[in-house]
Scaffold this motif. Structure first.
Motif, PDB file in Angstrom:
ATOM      1  N   LEU A  11       0.690  -1.193   0.086  1.00 49.50           N
ATOM      2  CA  LEU A  11      -0.170  -0.020   0.041  1.00 49.50           C
ATOM      3  C   LEU A  11       0.889   1.403   0.067  1.00 49.50           C
ATOM      4  O   LEU A  11       0.662   2.319  -0.577  1.00 49.50           O
ATOM      5  CB  LEU A  11      -0.900   0.106   1.294  1.00 49.50           C
ATOM      6  N   ARG A  12       1.864   1.086   0.831  1.00 50.92           N
ATOM      7  CA  ARG A  12       2.943   2.213   0.622  1.00 50.92           C
ATOM      8  C   ARG A  12       4.289   1.561   1.110  1.00 50.92           C
ATOM      9  O   ARG A  12       4.389   1.032   2.267  1.00 50.92           O
ATOM     10  CB  ARG A  12       2.686   3.328   1.832  1.00 50.92           C
ATOM     11  N   ALA A  63      -4.736   5.762   8.399  1.00 46.64           N
ATOM     12  CA  ALA A  63      -3.484   6.829   8.657  1.00 46.64           C
ATOM     13  C   ALA A  63      -2.030   5.860   8.727  1.00 46.64           C
ATOM     14  O   ALA A  63      -2.060   4.832   9.366  1.00 46.64           O
ATOM     15  CB  ALA A  63      -3.572   7.404   9.901  1.00 46.64           C
ATOM     16  N   VAL A  64      -1.086   6.142   8.030  1.00 50.80           N
ATOM     17  CA  VAL A  64      -0.036   5.540   7.850  1.00 50.80           C
ATOM     18  C   VAL A  64       1.263   6.621   8.272  1.00 50.80           C
ATOM     19  O   VAL A  64       1.379   7.581   7.734  1.00 50.80           O
ATOM     20  CB  VAL A  64       0.331   4.716   6.506  1.00 50.80           C
ATOM     21  N   VAL A  83       1.836  12.321   8.189  1.00 49.05           N
ATOM     22  CA  VAL A  83       0.887  11.083   8.255  1.00 49.05           C
ATOM     23  C   VAL A  83       0.109  10.960   6.842  1.00 49.05           C
ATOM     24  O   VAL A  83      -0.347  11.838   6.473  1.00 49.05           O
ATOM     25  CB  VAL A  83      -0.295  11.476   9.531  1.00 49.05           C
ATOM     26  N   TYR A  84       0.447   9.801   6.417  1.00 48.14           N
ATOM     27  CA  TYR A  84      -0.225   9.410   5.081  1.00 48.14           C
ATOM     28  C   TYR A  84      -1.671   8.942   5.282  1.00 48.14           C
ATOM     29  O   TYR A  84      -2.035   7.952   5.713  1.00 48.14           O
ATOM     30  CB  TYR A  84       0.684   8.306   4.139  1.00 48.14           C
ATOM     31  N   ILE A  85      -2.644   9.547   4.773  1.00 51.01           N
ATOM     32  CA  ILE A  85      -4.026   9.266   4.843  1.00 51.01           C
ATOM     33  C   ILE A  85      -4.525   8.586   3.495  1.00 51.01           C
ATOM     34  O   ILE A  85      -4.485   9.161   2.560  1.00 51.01           O
ATOM     35  CB  ILE A  85      -4.849  10.724   5.269  1.00 51.01           C
ATOM     36  N   TYR A  86      -4.949   7.693   3.636  1.00 49.44           N
ATOM     37  CA  TYR A  86      -5.587   6.597   2.561  1.00 49.44           C
ATOM     38  C   TYR A  86      -6.738   6.243   2.665  1.00 49.44           C
ATOM     39  O   TYR A  86      -7.741   6.067   3.668  1.00 49.44           O
ATOM     40  CB  TYR A  86      -4.600   5.259   2.585  1.00 49.44           C
ATOM     41  N   ASP A  87      -7.244   6.235   1.575  1.00 49.71           N
ATOM     42  CA  ASP A  87      -8.786   5.517   1.224  1.00 49.71           C
ATOM     43  C   ASP A  87      -8.162   4.175   0.874  1.00 49.71           C
ATOM     44  O   ASP A  87      -7.511   3.712   0.148  1.00 49.71           O
ATOM     45  CB  ASP A  87      -9.454   6.177  -0.141  1.00 49.71           C
ATOM     46  N   PRO A  88      -8.496   3.355   1.749  1.00 47.00           N
ATOM     47  CA  PRO A  88      -7.941   1.958   1.953  1.00 47.00           C
ATOM     48  C   PRO A  88      -8.564   1.104   0.987  1.00 47.00           C
ATOM     49  O   PRO A  88      -8.241  -0.097   0.412  1.00 47.00           O
ATOM     50  CB  PRO A  88      -8.330   1.247   3.512  1.00 47.00           C
ATOM     51  N   VAL A  89      -9.807   1.378   0.251  1.00 48.72           N
ATOM     52  CA  VAL A  89     -10.482   0.563  -0.610  1.00 48.72           C
ATOM     53  C   VAL A  89      -9.880   0.716  -1.818  1.00 48.72           C
ATOM     54  O   VAL A  89      -9.449  -0.162  -2.754  1.00 48.72           O
ATOM     55  CB  VAL A  89     -11.948   0.695  -0.559  1.00 48.72           C
ATOM     56  N   ALA A  90      -9.576   2.205  -2.332  1.00 48.12           N
ATOM     57  CA  ALA A  90      -9.101   2.425  -3.476  1.00 48.12           C
ATOM     58  C   ALA A  90      -7.644   2.582  -3.445  1.00 48.12           C
ATOM     59  O   ALA A  90      -6.977   2.867  -4.632  1.00 48.12           O
ATOM     60  CB  ALA A  90      -9.618   3.809  -4.045  1.00 48.12           C
ATOM     61  N   ALA A  91      -7.044   2.495  -2.196  1.00 52.15           N
ATOM     62  CA  ALA A  91      -5.371   2.418  -2.039  1.00 52.15           C
ATOM     63  C   ALA A  91      -5.071   3.866  -2.689  1.00 52.15           C
ATOM     64  O   ALA A  91      -3.858   3.742  -3.130  1.00 52.15           O
ATOM     65  CB  ALA A  91      -4.736   1.324  -2.902  1.00 52.15           C
ATOM     66  N   ALA A  92      -5.758   4.834  -2.382  1.00 50.56           N
ATOM     67  CA  ALA A  92      -5.256   6.090  -2.845  1.00 50.56           C
ATOM     68  C   ALA A  92      -4.991   7.238  -1.805  1.00 50.56           C
ATOM     69  O   ALA A  92      -5.647   7.148  -0.735  1.00 50.56           O
ATOM     70  CB  ALA A  92      -6.513   6.870  -3.477  1.00 50.56           C
ATOM     71  N   ASN A  93      -3.897   7.762  -1.813  1.00 51.96           N
ATOM     72  CA  ASN A  93      -3.358   8.780  -0.793  1.00 51.96           C
ATOM     73  C   ASN A  93      -4.160  10.008  -1.028  1.00 51.96           C
ATOM     74  O   ASN A  93      -4.297  10.767  -1.783  1.00 51.96           O
ATOM     75  CB  ASN A  93      -1.680   8.976  -0.947  1.00 51.96           C
TER      76      ASN A  93
END
Length: 427
Positions: free
Chosen positions: A42-43, A66-67, A78-88
């Protein structure tokens, strides 16, 4: 069963700091039955060797991740992601959060816990920025033990209130003072704790919180964790009523060493009141020996073993029940087992630190990845409450103070310092 997500983060442990360039995070999709699939990478850039993942929901109740990672004495992106689309989606820096340990949602805001600074920070999930409201245990006016450093161990929402758990260790991490539970008041002027909204009589080195009914349950090591197969005799699970004042409330042990001769490391509940308790003690080779148990009644004790372990390496151990999918997520050293809570004879899935095969089944790593330790795991979920799988790790593993970084260089992956290593650290 609803489709739900967990996110994991692993890292490759080097002998000495720094660990730059070796961090990664990925996703695990749980679509029911035995369909549990890992999606690495994912990252895989801009993270060092101390990654952290936290699941939450934003103002539209959308799932978010949050990663981040740790660097001593400074805030990190802090990298905020949409976990479904895997988008930052965004990359904020929370200047008051140097060592993110928990992120939870109450009402319209998120609350982040800074482990090293024993600090709670309010975050606006609409734009992922700090609101300026913070609470630091040091300087709060609460009665803190002299000579001990406070650490932020857990945040939990119970009813309509936010609760925090704090432990106190001396500079050697060998001696501990009684732990403290606080109930926060959040108003237009800030985050505070009232004179009856704390209890400082909890067992030493408490770290895990779970809510059921009008009680909070706390798992505590009882001080420094045991080794060579000998558990800390004061390790226990306690409960405290949150229906009234915390100050003066009775703290009742529900599991002690007379019940199981292990240290209690994690606890969670399903809707029926069944508790899932992770317990274990390190042997002389620093392998955790213990088991994951379903407790259907505390008094008299009624329990069933779910999983046992004796020679498995790895220091990240945690177990949490998640209501969305009726699963138990068990971070088992350097593997993740997913159990169906209605039938746990055989895991629904076992995910290991191996390279994914066809269909991404079973392996947490992508081609070329070298990571050999699971560092963190968070449940993101479909509709229910997010849960951080936080099982106990010693302060030298989770703290990012200069002393902790030096200690990790000496222990090289083990969870505690030997007496000789402690002398080296002091020198």
């Amino acid at each position: 069963m609803a489709t739900s997500y967990a996110a994991y983060s692993v890292y490759y442990y080097e002998d000495t700091p720094p660990y730059d360039g070796h961090g990664m995070a990925g996703r695990i999709l749980d679509a029911g039955a035995s369909f549990v699939v890992a999606y690495p990478n994912l990252r895989s850039t801009n993270l060092n060797g101390d990654p952290k993942v936290e699941g939450f929901t934003d103002t539209g109740n959308a799932l978010r991740l949050a990663v981040t990672d740790y660097v001593t004495g400074s805030a990190r992106p802090v990298y905020i992601y949409d976990p479904v689309a895997a988008a930052n989606l965004a990359t904020p820096t929370w200047t008051n959060v140097q060592n993110l340990y928990t992120l939870t949602r109450l009402g319209s805001y998120l609350y982040a816990l800074d482990y090293d600074n024993a600090r709670v920070v309010q975050i606006d999930p609409s734009n992922y920025s700090e609101t300026g409201k913070t609470f630091s245990l040091a300087g709060s006016g609460l009665p803190l033990p002299s000579g001990y450093t406070p650490y932020g161990q857990a945040l939990i929402v119970a009813g309509s209130d936010l609760y925090g758990l704090f432990a106190f260790a001396d500079s050697t991490w060998s001696n501990y003072a009684s732990s403290m539970l606080v109930r926060f008041t959040i108003s237009g002027t800030g985050i505070t704790v009232g004179p009856t909204d704390y209890n400082n009589t909890l067992e030493k080195n408490a770290f895990s919180l779970a809510a059921y009914g009008s009680d909070l349950y706390i798992a505590a090591i009882g001080g420094a964790q045991g080794s060579s197969g000998v558990s800390n005799p004061d390790s226990r699970v306690q409960k405290i009523s949150i229906a009234g004042a915390l100050n003066g409330a009775t703290v009742t042990p529900v599991l002690t060493q007379s019940d199981f001769a292990y240290e209690y490391r994690d606890i969670s509940f399903d809707a029926g009141g069944n508790a899932y308790v992770l317990m274990g003690t390190y042997d002389s080779s620093w392998n955790l020996v213990g088991k994951l148990v379903k407790v259907t009644a505390f008094s008299p004790l009624a329990s069933t073993d779910i999983d046992t372990f004796s020679t498995t390496p790895g220091y990240f151990w945690s177990a949490q029940y998640t209501a969305d999918n009726n699963r138990i997520w068990f971070a088992r050293g350097n593997a993740i087992r997913v159990y169906d809570a209605s039938s746990f004879t055989t895991p629904a899935a076992t995910l290991t630190l191996s390279v994914n095969g066809p269909g991404n089944l079973g392996g947490l790593l992508g081609s070329g990845d070298l990571y050999d330790n699971i560092n963190d795991l968070t449940y993101i979920g479909a509709t229910g409450t997010r849960a951080s799988l936080r099982g106990y790790r010693s302060p030298l593993q989770v703290s990012n103070t200069p002393r902790a970084r030096a200690a990790r260089g000496l222990t090289r992956g083990r969870p505690e310092l030997t007496e000789d290593e402690l002398e080296q650290l002091d020198d």
